[in-house]
Motif scaffolding. Structure first.
Motif, PDB file in Angstrom:
ATOM      1  N   GLY A  18       0.822  -1.214   0.000  1.00 36.39           N
ATOM      2  CA  GLY A  18       0.000   0.000   0.000  1.00 36.39           C
ATOM      3  C   GLY A  18       0.847   1.251   0.000  1.00 36.39           C
ATOM      4  N   ILE A  19       1.880   1.287   0.820  1.00 40.91           N
ATOM      5  CA  ILE A  19       2.764   2.456   0.873  1.00 40.91           C
ATOM      6  C   ILE A  19       3.500   2.636  -0.447  1.00 40.91           C
ATOM      7  CG2 ILE A  19       4.868   3.361   1.966  1.00 40.91           C
ATOM      8  CD1 ILE A  19       3.807   2.111   4.603  1.00 40.91           C
ATOM      9  N   ILE A  20       4.022   1.544  -0.994  1.00 41.12           N
ATOM     10  CA  ILE A  20       4.733   1.621  -2.276  1.00 41.12           C
ATOM     11  C   ILE A  20       3.813   2.097  -3.392  1.00 41.12           C
ATOM     12  CG2 ILE A  20       5.843   0.198  -4.073  1.00 41.12           C
ATOM     13  CD1 ILE A  20       7.030  -1.476  -1.745  1.00 41.12           C
ATOM     14  N   SER A  21       2.575   1.582  -3.432  1.00 41.64           N
ATOM     15  CA  SER A  21       1.665   1.989  -4.505  1.00 41.64           C
ATOM     16  C   SER A  21       1.204   3.434  -4.338  1.00 41.64           C
ATOM     17  CB  SER A  21       0.475   1.043  -4.588  1.00 41.64           C
ATOM     18  OG  SER A  21      -0.264   1.063  -3.391  1.00 41.64           O
ATOM     19  N   VAL A  22       1.048   3.943  -3.122  1.00 39.21           N
ATOM     20  CA  VAL A  22       0.688   5.358  -2.923  1.00 39.21           C
ATOM     21  C   VAL A  22       1.826   6.248  -3.411  1.00 39.21           C
ATOM     22  CG1 VAL A  22       0.327   7.121  -1.139  1.00 39.21           C
ATOM     23  CG2 VAL A  22      -0.983   5.013  -1.079  1.00 39.21           C
ATOM     24  N   ILE A  23       3.055   5.879  -3.095  1.00 36.18           N
ATOM     25  CA  ILE A  23       4.204   6.661  -3.576  1.00 36.18           C
ATOM     26  C   ILE A  23       4.246   6.649  -5.104  1.00 36.18           C
ATOM     27  CG2 ILE A  23       6.737   6.726  -3.668  1.00 36.18           C
ATOM     28  CD1 ILE A  23       6.684   5.726  -0.724  1.00 36.18           C
ATOM     29  N   ALA A  24       4.023   5.483  -5.715  1.00 34.88           N
ATOM     30  CA  ALA A  24       4.032   5.390  -7.178  1.00 34.88           C
ATOM     31  C   ALA A  24       2.915   6.228  -7.782  1.00 34.88           C
ATOM     32  CB  ALA A  24       3.910   3.943  -7.605  1.00 34.88           C
ATOM     33  N   ILE A  25       1.738   6.202  -7.188  1.00 30.97           N
ATOM     34  CA  ILE A  25       0.612   6.998  -7.705  1.00 30.97           C
ATOM     35  C   ILE A  25       0.929   8.482  -7.602  1.00 30.97           C
ATOM     36  CG2 ILE A  25      -1.785   7.647  -7.261  1.00 30.97           C
ATOM     37  CD1 ILE A  25      -2.276   4.701  -6.505  1.00 30.97           C
ATOM     38  N   LEU A  27       3.878   9.919  -7.603  1.00 30.46           N
ATOM     39  CA  LEU A  27       4.899  10.255  -8.594  1.00 30.46           C
ATOM     40  C   LEU A  27       4.328  10.262 -10.011  1.00 30.46           C
ATOM     41  CD1 LEU A  27       7.998   8.244  -7.298  1.00 30.46           C
ATOM     42  CD2 LEU A  27       7.745  10.732  -7.372  1.00 30.46           C
ATOM     43  N   LEU A  28       3.460   9.326 -10.309  1.00 28.34           N
ATOM     44  CA  LEU A  28       2.968   9.178 -11.683  1.00 28.34           C
ATOM     45  C   LEU A  28       1.840  10.148 -12.031  1.00 28.34           C
ATOM     46  CD1 LEU A  28       3.077   5.286 -11.851  1.00 28.34           C
ATOM     47  CD2 LEU A  28       4.657   6.911 -12.914  1.00 28.34           C
ATOM     48  N   THR A  29       1.166  10.708 -11.073  1.00 21.88           N
ATOM     49  CA  THR A  29       0.104  11.680 -11.363  1.00 21.88           C
ATOM     50  C   THR A  29       0.598  13.110 -11.231  1.00 21.88           C
ATOM     51  OG1 THR A  29      -0.640  11.576  -9.065  1.00 21.88           O
ATOM     52  CG2 THR A  29      -1.773  10.158 -10.677  1.00 21.88           C
ATOM     53  N   ASN A  30       1.900  13.269 -11.112  1.00 26.37           N
ATOM     54  CA  ASN A  30       2.559  14.573 -11.010  1.00 26.37           C
ATOM     55  C   ASN A  30       2.151  15.379  -9.788  1.00 26.37           C
ATOM     56  OD1 ASN A  30       4.257  14.316 -13.210  1.00 26.37           O
ATOM     57  ND2 ASN A  30       2.714  15.066 -14.648  1.00 26.37           N
ATOM     58  N   VAL A  31       1.643  14.749  -8.775  1.00 30.46           N
ATOM     59  CA  VAL A  31       1.451  15.432  -7.503  1.00 30.46           C
ATOM     60  C   VAL A  31       2.832  15.749  -6.943  1.00 30.46           C
ATOM     61  CG1 VAL A  31       0.578  15.183  -5.137  1.00 30.46           C
ATOM     62  CG2 VAL A  31      -0.773  14.365  -7.063  1.00 30.46           C
ATOM     63  N   VAL A  32       3.727  14.804  -7.089  1.00 30.88           N
ATOM     64  CA  VAL A  32       5.152  15.028  -6.841  1.00 30.88           C
ATOM     65  C   VAL A  32       5.779  15.083  -8.229  1.00 30.88           C
ATOM     66  CG1 VAL A  32       7.246  14.072  -5.818  1.00 30.88           C
ATOM     67  CG2 VAL A  32       5.049  13.758  -4.670  1.00 30.88           C
ATOM     68  N   PRO A  33       6.333  16.237  -8.637  1.00 27.36           N
ATOM     69  CA  PRO A  33       6.777  16.405 -10.032  1.00 27.36           C
ATOM     70  C   PRO A  33       7.891  15.430 -10.441  1.00 27.36           C
ATOM     71  CG  PRO A  33       7.243  18.385  -8.726  1.00 27.36           C
ATOM     72  CD  PRO A  33       6.563  17.413  -7.838  1.00 27.36           C
ATOM     73  N   LEU A  34       7.736  14.935 -11.679  1.00 27.63           N
ATOM     74  CA  LEU A  34       8.705  14.036 -12.285  1.00 27.63           C
ATOM     75  C   LEU A  34       8.768  14.392 -13.765  1.00 27.63           C
ATOM     76  CD1 LEU A  34      10.467  11.448 -11.811  1.00 27.63           C
ATOM     77  CD2 LEU A  34       8.487  10.148 -12.554  1.00 27.63           C
ATOM     78  N   LEU A  44       4.931   4.104 -20.690  1.00 26.72           N
ATOM     79  CA  LEU A  44       5.389   3.384 -19.504  1.00 26.72           C
ATOM     80  C   LEU A  44       4.744   3.962 -18.251  1.00 26.72           C
ATOM     81  CD1 LEU A  44       7.262   1.239 -18.276  1.00 26.72           C
ATOM     82  CD2 LEU A  44       9.023   3.022 -18.132  1.00 26.72           C
ATOM     83  N   LEU A  45       4.569   5.265 -18.229  1.00 25.78           N
ATOM     84  CA  LEU A  45       3.925   5.942 -17.108  1.00 25.78           C
ATOM     85  C   LEU A  45       2.482   5.471 -16.946  1.00 25.78           C
ATOM     86  CD1 LEU A  45       3.984   8.332 -15.008  1.00 25.78           C
ATOM     87  CD2 LEU A  45       3.020   9.699 -16.837  1.00 25.78           C
ATOM     88  N   ILE A  46       1.745   5.330 -18.038  1.00 26.95           N
ATOM     89  CA  ILE A  46       0.345   4.888 -17.983  1.00 26.95           C
ATOM     90  C   ILE A  46       0.252   3.450 -17.492  1.00 26.95           C
ATOM     91  CG2 ILE A  46      -1.690   4.370 -19.394  1.00 26.95           C
ATOM     92  CD1 ILE A  46      -0.884   6.813 -21.118  1.00 26.95           C
ATOM     93  N   VAL A  47       1.089   2.580 -18.018  1.00 23.44           N
ATOM     94  CA  VAL A  47       1.090   1.177 -17.588  1.00 23.44           C
ATOM     95  C   VAL A  47       1.454   1.077 -16.110  1.00 23.44           C
ATOM     96  CG1 VAL A  47       2.253  -1.055 -17.881  1.00 23.44           C
ATOM     97  CG2 VAL A  47       1.552   0.265 -19.885  1.00 23.44           C
ATOM     98  N   THR A  48       2.467   1.825 -15.706  1.00 25.29           N
ATOM     99  CA  THR A  48       2.883   1.812 -14.311  1.00 25.29           C
ATOM    100  C   THR A  48       1.789   2.360 -13.399  1.00 25.29           C
ATOM    101  OG1 THR A  48       5.132   2.194 -15.083  1.00 25.29           O
ATOM    102  CG2 THR A  48       4.741   2.477 -12.739  1.00 25.29           C
ATOM    103  N   VAL A  53      -2.328   1.333  -9.307  1.00 25.91           N
ATOM    104  CA  VAL A  53      -3.711   1.417  -8.821  1.00 25.91           C
ATOM    105  C   VAL A  53      -4.239   0.025  -8.469  1.00 25.91           C
ATOM    106  CG1 VAL A  53      -6.081   1.972  -9.511  1.00 25.91           C
ATOM    107  CG2 VAL A  53      -4.250   3.598  -9.965  1.00 25.91           C
ATOM    108  N   VAL A  54      -3.958  -0.961  -9.311  1.00 27.71           N
ATOM    109  CA  VAL A  54      -4.397  -2.333  -9.030  1.00 27.71           C
ATOM    110  C   VAL A  54      -3.734  -2.841  -7.748  1.00 27.71           C
ATOM    111  CG1 VAL A  54      -4.269  -4.725  -9.855  1.00 27.71           C
ATOM    112  CG2 VAL A  54      -4.967  -2.900 -11.413  1.00 27.71           C
ATOM    113  N   LEU A  55      -2.442  -2.600  -7.588  1.00 31.10           N
ATOM    114  CA  LEU A  55      -1.756  -3.006  -6.363  1.00 31.10           C
ATOM    115  C   LEU A  55      -2.333  -2.309  -5.144  1.00 31.10           C
ATOM    116  CD1 LEU A  55       2.010  -3.207  -7.386  1.00 31.10           C
ATOM    117  CD2 LEU A  55       0.507  -5.082  -6.709  1.00 31.10           C
ATOM    118  N   PHE A  56      -2.683  -1.043  -5.290  1.00 30.07           N
ATOM    119  CA  PHE A  56      -3.276  -0.309  -4.171  1.00 30.07           C
ATOM    120  C   PHE A  56      -4.623  -0.908  -3.784  1.00 30.07           C
ATOM    121  CE2 PHE A  56      -3.818   2.995  -1.261  1.00 30.07           C
ATOM    122  CZ  PHE A  56      -5.100   3.485  -1.369  1.00 30.07           C
TER     123      PHE A  56
END
Length: 179
Positions: A18-25, A27-34, A44-48, A53-56
């Motif tokens: 859950g923690i890993i998937s929240v961090i990934a979400i 990063l990937l939704t640009n809440v934290v800029p990348l 790759l960003l969309i697939v990730t 989301v599925v893991l979450f």
């Protein structure tokens, strides 16, 4: 004990995923800029993002399973008296049934199970016989002994006693040959 360990492992797993998937979400939704430049990186960003989301969602489900109480199993039978509550473990009742069935002459290797139904408590006895007594008479005696003993000791009505004769016990005595 194994059930508690499984739940603990499931809890740790779901919390970490859950923690890993929240961090990934994040990063990937640009809440934290990348910063991403190419189209391949955006695919790759969309697939990730979908995988995260599925893991979450899976981790939420696993977390719920790890913290919920299992209401289907009945570790004890509860009774209320005028003085208070009484709890008798199912294991205690199984041991009482075992003790009663083991006392019947001709019965060997007894195993018991208890099931609580709307009709009352059901006792299942699995045993082996020595093969020297009538099986219908033995099973009837086991049913009577188990029914009476469990009801007398616990005060809980027994609605049904089933007896399953699994096999005959093989004699281990060796006859001496005379020559």
């Amino acid at each position: 004990m194994a059930k508690i360990l499984d739940r603990l492992l499931l809890f740790i797993y779901s919390l970490s995923i859950g923690i890993i998937s929240v961090i990934a979400i994040l990063l990937l939704t640009n809440v934290v800029p990348l910063s991403l430049n190419s189209t391949e990186e955006k695919n790759l960003l969309i697939v990730t993002l979908v995988v995260a989301v599925v893991l979450f969602l899976l981790s939420i489900r696993f977390f719920y399973i790890s913290v919920r109480r299992d209401r289907n199993s009945l570790p004890s039978i509860d009774q209320r008296t005028e003085y208070g509550d009484i709890q008798i473990s199912v294991e205690t009742i199984q041991n009482l049934a075992y003790k009663a069935a083991s006392r019947v002459r001709g019965i060997r290797e007894v195993k018991t199970r208890i099931r609580i139904t709307d009709a009352g408590m059901e006792v299942m006895v699995r045993a082996m016989v020595d093969g020297e007594s009538s099986i219908p008479a033995l099973t009837e005696e086991v049913q009577k002994q188990v029914h009476d003993h469990v009801e007398d000791i616990t005060g809980i009505p027994v609605s049904y006693v089933s007896v399953y004769i699994a096999n005959l016990v093989q004699s281990t005595t060796v006859k001496n040959r005379v020559e």
